[in-house]
Design a protein around this motif. Structure first.
Motif, PDB file in Angstrom:
ATOM      1  N   LEU A  29       2.641   1.891   6.593  1.00 20.95           N
ATOM      2  CA  LEU A  29       3.362   0.667   6.942  1.00 20.95           C
ATOM      3  C   LEU A  29       4.853   0.883   7.150  1.00 20.95           C
ATOM      4  O   LEU A  29       5.564  -0.052   7.485  1.00 20.95           O
ATOM      5  N   ASP A  30       5.333   2.111   6.930  1.00 16.92           N
ATOM      6  CA  ASP A  30       6.752   2.449   7.049  1.00 16.92           C
ATOM      7  C   ASP A  30       7.613   1.570   6.130  1.00 16.92           C
ATOM      8  O   ASP A  30       8.602   0.980   6.550  1.00 16.92           O
ATOM      9  N   ILE A  31       7.176   1.477   4.864  1.00 14.02           N
ATOM     10  CA  ILE A  31       7.911   0.731   3.838  1.00 14.02           C
ATOM     11  C   ILE A  31       8.229   1.708   2.714  1.00 14.02           C
ATOM     12  O   ILE A  31       7.338   2.097   1.955  1.00 14.02           O
ATOM     13  N   ASP A  32       9.486   2.129   2.642  1.00 13.98           N
ATOM     14  CA  ASP A  32       9.892   3.117   1.645  1.00 13.98           C
ATOM     15  C   ASP A  32       9.548   2.683   0.229  1.00 13.98           C
ATOM     16  O   ASP A  32       9.861   1.561  -0.176  1.00 13.98           O
ATOM     17  N   GLY A  33       8.895   3.570  -0.501  1.00 14.01           N
ATOM     18  CA  GLY A  33       8.639   3.354  -1.919  1.00 14.01           C
ATOM     19  C   GLY A  33       7.428   2.518  -2.261  1.00 14.01           C
ATOM     20  O   GLY A  33       7.124   2.333  -3.433  1.00 14.01           O
ATOM     21  N   LEU A  34       6.735   1.980  -1.270  1.00 13.54           N
ATOM     22  CA  LEU A  34       5.551   1.169  -1.566  1.00 13.54           C
ATOM     23  C   LEU A  34       4.435   2.078  -2.073  1.00 13.54           C
ATOM     24  O   LEU A  34       4.083   3.066  -1.433  1.00 13.54           O
ATOM     25  N   CYS A  35       3.903   1.749  -3.230  1.00 14.23           N
ATOM     26  CA  CYS A  35       2.835   2.536  -3.852  1.00 14.23           C
ATOM     27  C   CYS A  35       1.569   1.694  -3.941  1.00 14.23           C
ATOM     28  O   CYS A  35       1.620   0.463  -3.891  1.00 14.23           O
ATOM     29  N   ALA A  36       0.448   2.372  -4.098  1.00 11.75           N
ATOM     30  CA  ALA A  36      -0.825   1.679  -4.270  1.00 11.75           C
ATOM     31  C   ALA A  36      -1.601   2.327  -5.410  1.00 11.75           C
ATOM     32  O   ALA A  36      -1.552   3.546  -5.588  1.00 11.75           O
ATOM     33  N   TRP A  37      -2.304   1.487  -6.173  1.00  5.99           N
ATOM     34  CA  TRP A  37      -3.138   1.967  -7.280  1.00  5.99           C
ATOM     35  C   TRP A  37      -4.440   1.182  -7.250  1.00  5.99           C
ATOM     36  O   TRP A  37      -4.452  -0.030  -7.383  1.00  5.99           O
ATOM     37  N   ARG A  38      -5.541   1.878  -7.083  1.00  4.99           N
ATOM     38  CA  ARG A  38      -6.856   1.241  -6.983  1.00  4.99           C
ATOM     39  C   ARG A  38      -7.398   0.885  -8.361  1.00  4.99           C
ATOM     40  O   ARG A  38      -7.280   1.661  -9.312  1.00  4.99           O
ATOM     41  N   LEU A  39      -8.013  -0.284  -8.472  1.00 11.14           N
ATOM     42  CA  LEU A  39      -8.653  -0.716  -9.712  1.00 11.14           C
ATOM     43  C   LEU A  39     -10.029  -0.076  -9.802  1.00 11.14           C
ATOM     44  O   LEU A  39     -10.800  -0.123  -8.831  1.00 11.14           O
ATOM     45  N   ASP A  40     -10.323   0.512 -10.938  1.00  7.49           N
ATOM     46  CA  ASP A  40     -11.625   1.135 -11.140  1.00  7.49           C
ATOM     47  C   ASP A  40     -12.738   0.095 -11.072  1.00  7.49           C
ATOM     48  O   ASP A  40     -12.670  -0.941 -11.730  1.00  7.49           O
ATOM     49  N   GLY A  41     -13.740   0.376 -10.252  1.00  4.35           N
ATOM     50  CA  GLY A  41     -14.920  -0.475 -10.182  1.00  4.35           C
ATOM     51  C   GLY A  41     -14.805  -1.688  -9.282  1.00  4.35           C
ATOM     52  O   GLY A  41     -15.752  -2.478  -9.196  1.00  4.35           O
ATOM     53  N   PHE A  42     -13.667  -1.851  -8.608  1.00  3.85           N
ATOM     54  CA  PHE A  42     -13.467  -3.010  -7.733  1.00  3.85           C
ATOM     55  C   PHE A  42     -12.804  -2.560  -6.437  1.00  3.85           C
ATOM     56  O   PHE A  42     -12.011  -1.624  -6.441  1.00  3.85           O
TER      57      PHE A  42
END
Length: 75
Positions: A29-42
């Motif tokens: 998305l070209d957004i500096d510093g944006l992180c993602a963390w997936r929820l287990d099981g969902f």
């Protein structure tokens, strides 16, 4: 209750030392510093920014959603 437990587990993981999450969404998305963390099981992810003294969660995103159509604020 399983969703709440998964959310708490994910948020606890985000409080640990930085750099554990994926920055792929930031590059896509070209957004500096944006992180993602997936929820287990969902099919959900927290999208967030790491700050010096906290984590700023901006979205809880369902995986089927198209990220190019979701506006993210960078505060």
């Amino acid at each position: 209750m399983k969703l709440v437990a998964a959310m708490k587990q994910a948020l606890h993981a985000l409080e640990q030392p930085p750099g554990m999450s994926s920055l792929a969404i930031a590059q896509e998305l070209d957004i500096d510093g944006l992180c993602a963390w997936r929820l287990d099981g969902f099919p959900l992810s927290f999208w967030y920014f790491e700050r010096v003294d906290h984590v700023f969660v901006v979205r809880l995103v369902g995986q089927p959603q198209d990220p190019e159509h979701i506006e993210v604020m960078n505060n």
